[in-house]
Design an enzyme around this catalytic site. Sequence first.
Site, PDB file in Angstrom:
ATOM      1  N   GLY A  95       3.476  -2.225   9.116  1.00 55.12           N
ATOM      2  CA  GLY A  95       4.122  -3.524   9.270  1.00 55.12           C
ATOM      3  C   GLY A  95       3.028  -4.548   9.488  1.00 55.12           C
ATOM      4  O   GLY A  95       2.038  -4.564   8.749  1.00 55.12           O
ATOM      5  N   GLU A  96       3.176  -5.369  10.498  1.00 51.46           N
ATOM      6  CA  GLU A  96       2.111  -6.303  10.883  1.00 51.46           C
ATOM      7  C   GLU A  96       1.676  -5.946  12.298  1.00 51.46           C
ATOM      8  O   GLU A  96       2.464  -6.089  13.247  1.00 51.46           O
ATOM      9  CB  GLU A  96       2.622  -7.746  10.851  1.00 51.46           C
ATOM     10  CG  GLU A  96       2.644  -8.366   9.477  1.00 51.46           C
ATOM     11  CD  GLU A  96       1.283  -8.372   8.785  1.00 51.46           C
ATOM     12  OE1 GLU A  96       0.232  -8.460   9.449  1.00 51.46           O
ATOM     13  OE2 GLU A  96       1.286  -8.263   7.544  1.00 51.46           O
TER      14      GLU A  96
ATOM     15  N   CYS B 101      -0.999   2.803   8.996  1.00 50.65           N
ATOM     16  CA  CYS B 101      -1.388   1.454   8.580  1.00 50.65           C
ATOM     17  C   CYS B 101      -1.435   0.487   9.781  1.00 50.65           C
ATOM     18  O   CYS B 101      -2.339   0.585  10.594  1.00 50.65           O
ATOM     19  CB  CYS B 101      -0.463   0.998   7.462  1.00 50.65           C
ATOM     20  SG  CYS B 101      -1.264  -0.127   6.334  1.00 50.65           S
TER      21      CYS B 101
ATOM     22  N   ILE C 213      -1.107  -0.580   1.280  1.00 50.77           N
ATOM     23  CA  ILE C 213      -0.534  -1.931   1.180  1.00 50.77           C
ATOM     24  C   ILE C 213      -1.184  -2.809   2.246  1.00 50.77           C
ATOM     25  O   ILE C 213      -0.928  -2.633   3.443  1.00 50.77           O
ATOM     26  CB  ILE C 213       1.001  -1.900   1.392  1.00 50.77           C
ATOM     27  CG1 ILE C 213       1.663  -0.945   0.395  1.00 50.77           C
ATOM     28  CG2 ILE C 213       1.596  -3.308   1.276  1.00 50.77           C
ATOM     29  CD1 ILE C 213       3.114  -0.635   0.692  1.00 50.77           C
ATOM     30  N   ARG C 214      -2.034  -3.687   1.832  1.00 46.59           N
ATOM     31  CA  ARG C 214      -2.788  -4.534   2.780  1.00 46.59           C
ATOM     32  C   ARG C 214      -3.310  -3.690   3.944  1.00 46.59           C
ATOM     33  O   ARG C 214      -3.154  -4.027   5.112  1.00 46.59           O
ATOM     34  CB  ARG C 214      -1.924  -5.692   3.281  1.00 46.59           C
ATOM     35  CG  ARG C 214      -1.616  -6.704   2.175  1.00 46.59           C
ATOM     36  CD  ARG C 214      -0.717  -7.821   2.634  1.00 46.59           C
ATOM     37  NE  ARG C 214      -1.326  -8.521   3.750  1.00 46.59           N
ATOM     38  CZ  ARG C 214      -0.758  -8.662   4.942  1.00 46.59           C
ATOM     39  NH1 ARG C 214       0.423  -8.172   5.194  1.00 46.59           N
ATOM     40  NH2 ARG C 214      -1.374  -9.324   5.871  1.00 46.59           N
TER      41      ARG C 214
ATOM     42  N   HIS D 170       0.472   5.032   3.596  1.00 47.73           N
ATOM     43  CA  HIS D 170       1.895   5.150   3.950  1.00 47.73           C
ATOM     44  C   HIS D 170       2.552   6.417   3.406  1.00 47.73           C
ATOM     45  O   HIS D 170       3.288   6.343   2.403  1.00 47.73           O
ATOM     46  CB  HIS D 170       2.662   3.948   3.372  1.00 47.73           C
ATOM     47  CG  HIS D 170       2.359   2.651   4.030  1.00 47.73           C
ATOM     48  ND1 HIS D 170       2.966   2.241   5.199  1.00 47.73           N
ATOM     49  CD2 HIS D 170       1.499   1.663   3.680  1.00 47.73           C
ATOM     50  CE1 HIS D 170       2.507   1.052   5.540  1.00 47.73           C
ATOM     51  NE2 HIS D 170       1.618   0.677   4.641  1.00 47.73           N
TER      52      HIS D 170
ATOM     53  N   GLU E 230       5.140   7.738   4.434  1.00 45.84           N
ATOM     54  CA  GLU E 230       6.606   7.565   4.530  1.00 45.84           C
ATOM     55  C   GLU E 230       7.190   6.875   3.295  1.00 45.84           C
ATOM     56  O   GLU E 230       8.399   6.822   3.131  1.00 45.84           O
ATOM     57  CB  GLU E 230       6.961   6.787   5.815  1.00 45.84           C
ATOM     58  CG  GLU E 230       6.663   5.295   5.813  1.00 45.84           C
ATOM     59  CD  GLU E 230       5.181   4.952   5.997  1.00 45.84           C
ATOM     60  OE1 GLU E 230       4.328   5.863   6.001  1.00 45.84           O
ATOM     61  OE2 GLU E 230       4.881   3.745   6.125  1.00 45.84           O
TER      62      GLU E 230
HETATM   63  N1  GLN Z   1      -1.969  -5.864   7.088  1.00 46.81           N
HETATM   64  C1  GLN Z   1      -1.199  -5.270   8.144  1.00 46.81           C
HETATM   65  C2  GLN Z   1      -1.838  -5.515   9.511  1.00 46.81           C
HETATM   66  O1  GLN Z   1      -2.863  -6.053   9.583  1.00 46.81           O
HETATM   67  C3  GLN Z   1      -1.023  -3.790   7.913  1.00 46.81           C
HETATM   68  C4  GLN Z   1      -0.256  -3.558   6.619  1.00 46.81           C
HETATM   69  C5  GLN Z   1       0.639  -2.369   6.622  1.00 46.81           C
HETATM   70  O2  GLN Z   1       1.005  -1.814   7.669  1.00 46.81           O
HETATM   71  N2  GLN Z   1       1.053  -2.018   5.447  1.00 46.81           N
HETATM   72  O3  GLN Z   1      -1.308  -5.184  10.495  1.00 46.81           O
END
Ligand code: GLN
Length: 196
Positions: A46-47, A77, A137-138, A174, A176
């Site tokens: 997530g973030e 992540c 993903i990021r 990820h 999941e």
């Molecule tokens: N870019 C997110 C962060 O800095 C992590 C991205 C993700 O969990 N897919 O927290």
Amino acid sequence: MKIGVLALQGDFSEHITALRKLSVDVFEVRLPSDLKNLDGLIIPGGESTVIGKLATEAGLIAPLQEFGKEHAIWGTCAGAIFLAKYSNEPQPLLSLMDLRIERNAFGRQINSFQEMIDISSMVDKSHVTVPFQAIFIRSPMIRVIEGDVKPLATLSNGTIIAAQQGKILVTTFHPELTDDLRFHQYFLTLVKLCTP
Ligand code: GLN
């Protein structure tokens, strides 16, 4: 086995679906009291800044740190960032793993990528290991591992993307988001090892 998934923000429902396929009891964690009686915990992607902020507001930082001393935790992540000791940005961290990690180090959303990775170090060596589809993903990048952190998987260029320190597991990708349950199974094995 009772497994919690931190359900403040991010893709916690995908982890819940994966765990249900493995027939474990799954609980959403939003409050310190939700950690009671759990055998292990997953912190989703997530973030990490948002997860950290919401966890602080919920009074979860110290309870999560206590939980991690006794139980297995897996961060994917953003969850990996939240478990680390250092990030390149100021944000609430659980400091449960001796990692230096850099947020968004692979680039923006558009730079999201996949790679088939070798996970033979994590599974029964008597079988030929099918590569695992790792989705980024990021994602953050693990820059430095310290202490007794052991790398579990790398990209073909050597970048560490899965690591473990005792009861704490992180993946910067990820699992999941695939139908491949091998990382979830690996985590459940770790939970069993840590449960008296
Ligand atoms: N870019 C997110 C962060 O800095 C992590 C991205 C993700 O969990 N897919 O927290």
